[in-house]
Design a protein around this motif. Structure first.
Motif, mmCIF file in Angstrom:
data_model
loop_
_atom_site.group_PDB
_atom_site.id
_atom_site.type_symbol
_atom_site.label_atom_id
_atom_site.label_comp_id
_atom_site.label_asym_id
_atom_site.label_seq_id
_atom_site.Cartn_x
_atom_site.Cartn_y
_atom_site.Cartn_z
ATOM 1 N N VAL A 135 -0.079 35.755 -2.384
ATOM 2 C CA VAL A 135 1.095 36.298 -2.742
ATOM 3 C C VAL A 135 2.162 36.527 -1.597
ATOM 4 O O VAL A 135 3.379 36.476 -1.737
ATOM 5 C CB VAL A 135 0.764 37.887 -3.037
ATOM 6 N N GLY A 136 1.509 36.063 -0.565
ATOM 7 C CA GLY A 136 2.302 36.163 0.919
ATOM 8 C C GLY A 136 2.701 34.840 1.008
ATOM 9 O O GLY A 136 3.918 34.490 1.174
ATOM 10 N N GLU A 137 1.939 33.683 0.961
ATOM 11 C CA GLU A 137 2.262 32.638 1.308
ATOM 12 C C GLU A 137 2.572 31.550 0.046
ATOM 13 O O GLU A 137 1.642 31.017 -0.536
ATOM 14 C CB GLU A 137 1.134 31.556 1.984
ATOM 15 N N ASN A 138 3.805 32.008 -0.472
ATOM 16 C CA ASN A 138 4.002 31.654 -1.826
ATOM 17 C C ASN A 138 5.090 30.617 -2.146
ATOM 18 O O ASN A 138 5.895 30.673 -2.921
ATOM 19 C CB ASN A 138 4.205 33.096 -2.705
ATOM 20 N N SER A 139 5.370 29.889 -0.873
ATOM 21 C CA SER A 139 6.320 28.591 -1.111
ATOM 22 C C SER A 139 7.576 28.636 -1.142
ATOM 23 O O SER A 139 8.234 27.861 -0.588
ATOM 24 C CB SER A 139 5.594 27.604 -2.387
ATOM 25 N N VAL A 140 8.022 29.569 -1.663
ATOM 26 C CA VAL A 140 9.776 29.623 -2.059
ATOM 27 C C VAL A 140 10.084 31.000 -1.809
ATOM 28 O O VAL A 140 9.409 32.039 -2.346
ATOM 29 C CB VAL A 140 10.073 28.995 -2.971
ATOM 30 N N HIS A 141 11.361 31.043 -1.296
ATOM 31 C CA HIS A 141 12.219 32.565 -1.326
ATOM 32 C C HIS A 141 13.480 31.978 -2.516
ATOM 33 O O HIS A 141 13.933 30.939 -2.301
ATOM 34 C CB HIS A 141 12.764 32.784 -0.170
ATOM 35 N N GLY A 142 13.705 33.046 -3.215
ATOM 36 C CA GLY A 142 15.128 33.055 -3.937
ATOM 37 C C GLY A 142 15.717 34.323 -4.134
ATOM 38 O O GLY A 142 15.153 35.120 -4.314
ATOM 39 N N SER A 143 17.196 34.168 -3.868
ATOM 40 C CA SER A 143 17.937 35.520 -3.975
ATOM 41 C C SER A 143 17.798 36.115 -5.362
ATOM 42 O O SER A 143 17.470 35.501 -6.294
ATOM 43 C CB SER A 143 19.276 34.995 -3.786
ATOM 44 N N ASP A 144 17.885 37.408 -5.170
ATOM 45 C CA ASP A 144 17.527 38.244 -6.684
ATOM 46 C C ASP A 144 18.930 38.717 -7.224
ATOM 47 O O ASP A 144 18.736 39.304 -8.112
ATOM 48 C CB ASP A 144 16.496 39.335 -5.990
#
Ligand code: UDP
Ligand code: MG
Length: 164
Positions: A135-144
């Motif tokens: 859940v922490g090391e989850n490969s990507v961020h994307g704006s919400d």
């Protein structure tokens, strides 16, 4: 908290044309990060292929290595959450690829391509289902949302670096 005046979503060149086609009007930009767990495993290309295959265009991209302080400002909205310290350590542990994705409903579309925050809940075929480690090391961020997308883009990119 990220502050400052959100830049407009379009670069200067776009603003010159009073003759933009109406079909372009739903074009949106969102901010994305390929996180340290993914850059470490050399997954940048595979993740970018997911975006491009789904019709999103990478209109800006660079590889950077954030300090813990820079990561802390980026994620300040989570400052009160128990995972904040660990998140900032992780995001500054190795290089990341920051990028701007453009397309129809890019913000929602990117969230769909990413999958749920916890890979255990992520739909099959999503980036997090296929690549995330936890859940922490989850490969990507994307704006919400459009507001956060504008502020996040402006934190990492100047208008001249957005080439649509
Ligand atoms: N995160 C975490 N533990 C949690 C929830 C979130 O470590 O219980 C991390 C995770 O890397 C996540 C980031 O904090 O991507 C931001 O959380 P958010 O709820 O905004 O999820 P996202 O928008 O990334 O899906
Ligand atoms: Mg979020």
């Amino acid at each position: 908290m990220l502050t400052g005046r959100p830049i407009e979503q379009r670069g200067p060149a776009d603003r010159c044309g009073a003759h933009k086609k109406e079909t372009d009007m739903a074009l949106e930009r969102t901010f994305s990060i390929i996180k340290p767990d993914a850059t470490r495993r050399n997954l940048t290309g595979k993740i970018n292929a997911k975006f491009e295959d789904a019709g999103l265009r990478i209109v800006a991209q660079k590889r950077i290595h954030m300090t813990k302080e820079q990561a802390g400002v980026f994620y300040a909205v989570h400052a009160e959450r128990p995972f904040y310290g660990e998140l900032c350590d992780f995001m500054s542990s190795a290089p990341v690829v920051v990028q701007v994705l453009e397309g129809e409903n890019a913000i929602a579309k990117n969230r769909e391509i990413m999958g749920a925050t916890n890979p255990a809940d992520a739909a099959p075929g999503t980036i997090r289902a296929e690549f995330a480690e936890s859940v922490g090391e989850n490969s990507v961020h994307g704006s919400d949302a459009p507001e956060t997308a504008a502020v996040e883009i402006a934190y990492f990119f100047s208008g001249l670096e957005l080439v649509g």
